[in-house]
Scaffold this active site. Sequence first.
Site, PDB file in Angstrom:
ATOM      1  N   ASP A   1      -0.124   5.277   0.776  1.00 18.13           N
ATOM      2  CA  ASP A   1      -0.396   6.279   1.808  1.00 18.13           C
ATOM      3  C   ASP A   1      -0.586   5.620   3.171  1.00 18.13           C
ATOM      4  O   ASP A   1      -1.435   4.746   3.335  1.00 18.13           O
ATOM      5  CB  ASP A   1      -1.644   7.092   1.451  1.00 18.13           C
ATOM      6  CG  ASP A   1      -1.444   7.933   0.195  1.00 18.13           C
ATOM      7  OD1 ASP A   1      -0.289   8.259  -0.109  1.00 18.13           O
ATOM      8  OD2 ASP A   1      -2.442   8.251  -0.473  1.00 18.13           O
TER       9      ASP A   1
ATOM     10  N   ASP B   1       0.879  -1.164   0.000  1.00 19.94           N
ATOM     11  CA  ASP B   1       0.000   0.000   0.000  1.00 19.94           C
ATOM     12  C   ASP B   1       0.923   1.222   0.000  1.00 19.94           C
ATOM     13  O   ASP B   1       2.121   1.102   0.258  1.00 19.94           O
ATOM     14  CB  ASP B   1      -0.882  -0.026   1.246  1.00 19.94           C
ATOM     15  CG  ASP B   1      -1.733   1.221   1.389  1.00 19.94           C
ATOM     16  OD1 ASP B   1      -2.431   1.581   0.437  1.00 19.94           O
ATOM     17  OD2 ASP B   1      -1.650   1.846   2.468  1.00 19.94           O
TER      18      ASP B   1
END
Length: 255
Positions: A19, A17
């Site tokens: 952010d 991932d």
Amino acid sequence: MISWRVQSGPRKCVLFDVDGTLIDAVDNQRRVWASWAGRYRLDAAEVYRVALRTRPMETFAEVAPDQDPRECLAALHELEDEDVRSGVYAAFDGASQLLGALPSGAWALVTSNYEHRVRGRFARTGLPVPRVIVDAAAVEEGKPSPVPYLLAAEQLGVRPEDCLVIEDAPSGVEAGLRAGMTVWGVAGFPQSQAAAAFARWTSLHFSTPPHAIRGAAAEAGRAPGRARRGRRRRCCPSKAVRPPSVRPVARGVPP
């Protein structure tokens, strides 16, 4: 500088991932949503609370049902693009070393954002960019659907069970698990949700080197009855890389 040897064997991949996992963008996201809420005279705190758990179009439907969702999205994109150009970003401690140590083509980014913004943020933080980026435009179903992570595995040419997911949010952890992958929670992953991930870390300075991270995915599909018995350990954020003898006991991590 971190220097790890990569063991030979079947190719495994790590899916990150972005952010909250590799880049600290919490303040940026809060400012963007506050500016967006101001345009529609909405409560910024409530809008941000909803935005944290839903995709933008779902957020608009909940907090501004009387507004044209396409106009809402256009306004949000304008604010986000401006933030990429002028906002202040920082990579989480250990991100650059970890990505730099992984073999080329053995990792990908899976994000609910858009590729051009990810590339802009990575350029500003000095992080390397992989060949495969699965963004919001690449899929019709976002996290917690398994589709984004399954697409990343497909583009890398590996099986889902040969992938390790690194996530910071419950929806992303759910997406990885539903895709049949091993999942590790990092950074701001909620303590209350820690049981959902097979291991939880407080920083990206893993106590296991890249070959062990890649090998973890291989173990994910073996002996599932044994996998969940281990006691999880969290690495200490104040220390860099622990000696190889200190390893987490969790699914996908060899004892």
